[in-house]
Design a protein around this motif. Structure first.
Motif, PDB file in Angstrom:
ATOM      1  N   SER A 245       0.849  -1.191   0.000  1.00 48.35           N
ATOM      2  CA  SER A 245       0.000   0.000   0.000  1.00 48.35           C
ATOM      3  C   SER A 245       0.882   1.237   0.000  1.00 48.35           C
ATOM      4  CB  SER A 245      -0.917   0.016   1.232  1.00 48.35           C
ATOM      5  OG  SER A 245      -1.818  -1.078   1.206  1.00 48.35           O
ATOM      6  N   MET A 246       0.396   2.286  -0.643  1.00 47.69           N
ATOM      7  CA  MET A 246       1.112   3.562  -0.706  1.00 47.69           C
ATOM      8  C   MET A 246       0.139   4.695  -0.433  1.00 47.69           C
ATOM      9  SD  MET A 246       3.447   2.453  -3.925  1.00 47.69           S
ATOM     10  CE  MET A 246       2.158   1.332  -4.419  1.00 47.69           C
ATOM     11  N   LEU A 247       0.585   5.690   0.287  1.00 39.87           N
ATOM     12  CA  LEU A 247      -0.290   6.742   0.792  1.00 39.87           C
ATOM     13  C   LEU A 247      -0.529   7.818  -0.260  1.00 39.87           C
ATOM     14  CD1 LEU A 247       1.289   7.120   4.350  1.00 39.87           C
ATOM     15  CD2 LEU A 247      -0.529   5.562   3.596  1.00 39.87           C
ATOM     16  N   GLY A 248      -1.783   8.239  -0.367  1.00 37.16           N
ATOM     17  CA  GLY A 248      -2.146   9.261  -1.343  1.00 37.16           C
ATOM     18  C   GLY A 248      -2.073  10.675  -0.806  1.00 37.16           C
ATOM     19  N   TYR A 249      -2.128  10.849   0.518  1.00 36.71           N
ATOM     20  CA  TYR A 249      -2.172  12.169   1.155  1.00 36.71           C
ATOM     21  C   TYR A 249      -3.431  12.917   0.710  1.00 36.71           C
ATOM     22  CZ  TYR A 249       2.693  11.606   2.773  1.00 36.71           C
ATOM     23  OH  TYR A 249       3.844  11.160   3.375  1.00 36.71           O
ATOM     24  N   ASN A 250      -3.384  13.597  -0.424  1.00 38.20           N
ATOM     25  CA  ASN A 250      -4.506  14.397  -0.914  1.00 38.20           C
ATOM     26  C   ASN A 250      -5.310  13.683  -1.995  1.00 38.20           C
ATOM     27  OD1 ASN A 250      -2.344  14.493  -2.672  1.00 38.20           O
ATOM     28  ND2 ASN A 250      -2.779  16.570  -3.392  1.00 38.20           N
ATOM     29  N   ARG A 251      -5.099  12.397  -2.145  1.00 43.81           N
ATOM     30  CA  ARG A 251      -5.802  11.586  -3.141  1.00 43.81           C
ATOM     31  C   ARG A 251      -5.981  10.191  -2.544  1.00 43.81           C
ATOM     32  NH1 ARG A 251      -3.754   7.960  -6.185  1.00 43.81           N
ATOM     33  NH2 ARG A 251      -4.425   8.762  -8.219  1.00 43.81           N
ATOM     34  N   PRO A 252      -6.803   9.329  -3.160  1.00 43.22           N
ATOM     35  CA  PRO A 252      -6.955   7.973  -2.620  1.00 43.22           C
ATOM     36  C   PRO A 252      -5.620   7.225  -2.580  1.00 43.22           C
ATOM     37  CG  PRO A 252      -8.696   8.452  -4.195  1.00 43.22           C
ATOM     38  CD  PRO A 252      -7.726   9.585  -4.292  1.00 43.22           C
ATOM     39  N   SER A 253      -5.411   6.473  -1.520  1.00 39.00           N
ATOM     40  CA  SER A 253      -4.206   5.660  -1.398  1.00 39.00           C
ATOM     41  C   SER A 253      -4.306   4.419  -2.273  1.00 39.00           C
ATOM     42  CB  SER A 253      -3.989   5.250   0.062  1.00 39.00           C
ATOM     43  OG  SER A 253      -3.773   6.369   0.890  1.00 39.00           O
ATOM     44  N   VAL A 254      -3.155   3.857  -2.618  1.00 37.44           N
ATOM     45  CA  VAL A 254      -3.095   2.555  -3.288  1.00 37.44           C
ATOM     46  C   VAL A 254      -3.077   1.499  -2.182  1.00 37.44           C
ATOM     47  CG1 VAL A 254      -1.682   1.045  -4.711  1.00 37.44           C
ATOM     48  CG2 VAL A 254      -1.876   3.483  -5.275  1.00 37.44           C
ATOM     49  N   LYS A 342       5.662  15.321   0.743  1.00 37.49           N
ATOM     50  CA  LYS A 342       4.892  15.438  -0.497  1.00 37.49           C
ATOM     51  C   LYS A 342       4.352  16.858  -0.585  1.00 37.49           C
ATOM     52  CE  LYS A 342       0.901  13.829  -3.137  1.00 37.49           C
ATOM     53  NZ  LYS A 342      -0.201  12.878  -3.309  1.00 37.49           N
ATOM     54  N   LEU A 343       4.560  17.510  -1.747  1.00 38.04           N
ATOM     55  CA  LEU A 343       4.040  18.846  -1.998  1.00 38.04           C
ATOM     56  C   LEU A 343       2.955  18.771  -3.059  1.00 38.04           C
ATOM     57  CD1 LEU A 343       7.393  20.873  -2.298  1.00 38.04           C
ATOM     58  CD2 LEU A 343       6.196  20.144  -0.216  1.00 38.04           C
ATOM     59  N   ASP A 344       1.873  19.525  -2.862  1.00 38.12           N
ATOM     60  CA  ASP A 344       0.839  19.551  -3.890  1.00 38.12           C
ATOM     61  C   ASP A 344       1.285  20.423  -5.067  1.00 38.12           C
ATOM     62  OD1 ASP A 344       0.389  22.226  -3.221  1.00 38.12           O
ATOM     63  OD2 ASP A 344      -1.505  21.835  -2.181  1.00 38.12           O
ATOM     64  N   ARG A 348       2.469  23.308  -1.557  1.00 34.48           N
ATOM     65  CA  ARG A 348       2.138  23.193  -0.145  1.00 34.48           C
ATOM     66  C   ARG A 348       2.515  21.796   0.372  1.00 34.48           C
ATOM     67  NH1 ARG A 348      -2.756  26.192  -1.752  1.00 34.48           N
ATOM     68  NH2 ARG A 348      -3.609  24.151  -2.358  1.00 34.48           N
ATOM     69  N   ALA A 349       3.189  21.755   1.525  1.00 34.25           N
ATOM     70  CA  ALA A 349       3.552  20.478   2.147  1.00 34.25           C
ATOM     71  C   ALA A 349       2.306  19.819   2.725  1.00 34.25           C
ATOM     72  CB  ALA A 349       4.589  20.703   3.229  1.00 34.25           C
ATOM     73  N   PRO A 437      11.412   2.875   5.229  1.00 29.42           N
ATOM     74  CA  PRO A 437      10.579   2.574   4.063  1.00 29.42           C
ATOM     75  C   PRO A 437       9.433   3.565   3.912  1.00 29.42           C
ATOM     76  CG  PRO A 437      11.114   0.562   5.237  1.00 29.42           C
ATOM     77  CD  PRO A 437      11.607   1.689   6.085  1.00 29.42           C
ATOM     78  N   GLY A 438       9.208   3.970   2.678  1.00 27.27           N
ATOM     79  CA  GLY A 438       8.130   4.907   2.382  1.00 27.27           C
ATOM     80  C   GLY A 438       7.216   4.360   1.312  1.00 27.27           C
ATOM     81  N   GLY A 439       6.049   4.956   1.207  1.00 27.18           N
ATOM     82  CA  GLY A 439       5.101   4.621   0.149  1.00 27.18           C
ATOM     83  C   GLY A 439       4.237   5.844  -0.122  1.00 27.18           C
ATOM     84  N   ILE A 440       4.492   6.533  -1.220  1.00 24.23           N
ATOM     85  CA  ILE A 440       3.804   7.789  -1.517  1.00 24.23           C
ATOM     86  C   ILE A 440       3.373   7.798  -2.980  1.00 24.23           C
ATOM     87  CG2 ILE A 440       3.952  10.314  -1.490  1.00 24.23           C
ATOM     88  CD1 ILE A 440       6.269  10.124   0.449  1.00 24.23           C
ATOM     89  N   VAL A 441       2.179   8.319  -3.227  1.00 22.16           N
ATOM     90  CA  VAL A 441       1.656   8.472  -4.586  1.00 22.16           C
ATOM     91  C   VAL A 441       1.714   9.957  -4.959  1.00 22.16           C
ATOM     92  CG1 VAL A 441      -0.323   8.143  -6.096  1.00 22.16           C
ATOM     93  CG2 VAL A 441       0.122   6.501  -4.252  1.00 22.16           C
ATOM     94  N   PHE A 442       2.314  10.236  -6.128  1.00 22.35           N
ATOM     95  CA  PHE A 442       2.391  11.606  -6.649  1.00 22.35           C
ATOM     96  C   PHE A 442       1.645  11.675  -7.982  1.00 22.35           C
ATOM     97  CE2 PHE A 442       6.263  10.870  -4.215  1.00 22.35           C
ATOM     98  CZ  PHE A 442       6.383  12.014  -3.430  1.00 22.35           C
ATOM     99  N   ASP A 443       0.791  12.666  -8.134  1.00 24.59           N
ATOM    100  CA  ASP A 443       0.187  12.937  -9.430  1.00 24.59           C
ATOM    101  C   ASP A 443       1.090  13.880 -10.221  1.00 24.59           C
ATOM    102  OD1 ASP A 443      -2.261  11.449  -9.504  1.00 24.59           O
ATOM    103  OD2 ASP A 443      -3.022  12.785  -7.936  1.00 24.59           O
TER     104      ASP A 443
END
Length: 497
Positions: A245-254, A342-344, A348-349, A437-443
């Motif tokens: 799984s990876m975190l979406g922050y401002n969007r749905p996570s995987v 993660k910055l949008d 913005r952080a 370990p990290g898991g982040i989703v970037f658009d």
């Protein structure tokens, strides 16, 4: 301390459950007996309280063998639980009790020195001072804070608090999350480095106390236990070995993406170079030398940040490494902290909310979410004391260096912490710092920011803890980039959807 029961409704547990443990009212109707043990020295148990290590492992061995002999037991015993109840599983399973048939370490640290109380060689026992003050018993307790202050280098005492993972061979269902300042590396090391041939890892997108009491996760754990505790042929073995799984922050996570290795095979490592002149992270090396300075002992100086914008959808997964060239004119040492933010698209952080809004009271707003790590995850982070910068190969029984690097990956750095190498004033030294370990989703259009600073880069675990954390830094730190000092960031990415 933890409002709204971290999103677990009061009627979702019986009150019979121990802290971070399975609920007997849930598990007895499922056909399982739950044994909650007061560890040596706690409450009315005899002896002195030990903090992890061989003694707890042997006590666990004795407990399992006693349970197996009871008339209500089918001779098969397992272990389950969060945090301390997960950490102790590494030590107990390493003792190889004959009647332990499987284990479910749902988030637990492993190497107590390297992963917590002296991570990166920086003594930090604020959390443990608070936690130990909650412990009660008739006799004495180990003072781990005093021990790390007196014995800040690796020795036999700390070696005893590093679990012998290669001794573990029973089937395992482990979990790991990003939303902890304690367990992420230990969860990964325990899963990757154990000898267990039958093992599964599930990455979670919520905080551990929330995760353990969710109905779908309880059912999932029962399916694992039914397979090994009761011999039920239920198809558990078809479960993906890793659910990433990876975190979406401002969007749905995987969530629960199947994989057979960690990181998944379609992720690849990239080197990005820091440029102090432009404050950017780039695939190309900077052509000129530059530097950036921050006030390391300040509570308000946020250090220096380097930004990389993604032109397409990108996922980050795995352990990262920052190689930094640093100096100071003010002291003979530096405590250096790094974190990925993660910055949008507007720069913005962001932070990830660890407890879903749907599980909080209906009127809750994001502004009401406590400003603590249990609730708000900032990003993957690492730290290193410059005088502990020596790097070595970790040697584990029955595991070649080739196999080790395949399991832990090329970004994992192992520091021996056996000697101190002071920094001369003005001397530029190379620091290799692994980030957890990290898991982040970037658009597309969003950015990754690598921050370097002189203080803890994540939020405190709970209210009031931040005031107890000690900053050992003195004066200013300078980070050097460019020819001769190629500071860089090594990160595992998957580009494109």
């Amino acid at each position: 301390m933890f409002p709204w029961r971290v999103g677990v409704p009061r009627d979702q547990t019986s009150g019979l459950e121990k802290w971070e443990a399975p609920d007997p009212a849930e598990w007895i109707p499922r056909g399982y007996a739950v044994v909650n043990i007061d560890a040596r020295g706690s409450f009315k148990s005899d002896g002195d309280i030990h903090v992890y290590g061989t003694q707890e492992g042997r006590d666990g061995y004795d407990s399992i063998e006693w349970i197996a002999q009871q008339s209500w037991c089918n001779t098969k015993v397992t272990m389950a639980g969060n945090s301390w109840l997960s950490t102790t599983q590494w030590f107990i399973a390493a003792e190889q009790p004959p009647h332990l048939c499987c284990m479910a370490p749902w988030e637990g640290l492993g190497d107590y020195y390297r992963e917590s109380i002296c991570r990166g060689g920086i003594p930090d026992h604020a959390f443990w001072d608070v936690l130990m003050a909650w412990y009660c018993g008739p006799n004495q307790r180990e003072d781990v804070g005093a021990m790390v202050d007196k014995y800040g280098l690796w020795n036999d005492y700390w070696e005893d608090k590093k679990p012998k993972l290669r001794n573990i061979s029973v089937p395992m269902y482990a979990t790991a999350s990003y939303s902890t300042g304690l367990h992420t590396e230990g969860s990964v090391r325990g899963f990757q480095l154990s000898r267990s041939a039958e093992k599964w890892l599930r990455w979670t997108t919520t905080q551990e106390w929330h995760d353990i009491y969710q109905r779908e996760n309880i059912d999932d754990l029962q399916k694992f236990l039914d397979k090994y505790m009761r011999g039920i042929d239920n198809g558990w073995e078809k479960t993906p070995r890793i659910r990433q799984s990876m975190l979406g922050y401002n969007r749905p996570s995987v969530v629960n993406q199947p994989a057979s290795i960690y990181p998944p095979a379609d992720f690849h490592y990239h080197t990005l170079f820091l440029d102090a002149g432009t404050k950017t992270l780039n695939k190309s090396k900077p052509t000129s030398s530059s530097s950036a300075t921050y006030h390391a002992e300040s509570r308000t100086d946020d250090g220096v940040a380097f930004v990389h914008k993604f032109e397409q959808y990108t996922e980050l997964c795995g352990i990262s490494k920052a190689t930094l060239y640093m100096s100071t004119d003010d002291h003979d040492d530096m405590d250096v902290y790094v974190v990925i933010r993660k910055l949008d698209k507007d720069g913005r952080a962001l932070w990830h909310q660890n407890i879903p809004m749907k599980d909080l009271p209906e009127s809750t707003t994001p502004e009401q979410i406590p400003n603590e790590n249990v609730w708000r995850y900032i990003g993957p982070n690492g730290r290193l004391r410059a005088s502990h910068r020596e790097v070595t190969q970790e040697s584990l029984d029955g595991l070649s260096q080739e196999e080790y690097h395949k399991l832990m990956g090329p970004a994992y750095v192992y520091h021996p912490h056996t000697s101190r190498q002071p920094v001369s004033r003005g001397e530029v030294v190379k620091l290799e710092i692994s980030l957890w370990p990290g898991g982040i989703v970037f658009d597309a259009g969003e950015s990754m920011s690598l921050e370097v600073k002189g203080r803890l880069p994540i939020l405190p675990e709970f209210e009031g803890l931040g005031d107890k954390v000690v900053n050992h830094n003195v004066g200013r730190h300078t980070l050097h980039t460019g020819p001769g000092h190629e500071s860089q960031f090594f990160v595992s990415l998957r580009e494109g959807q």
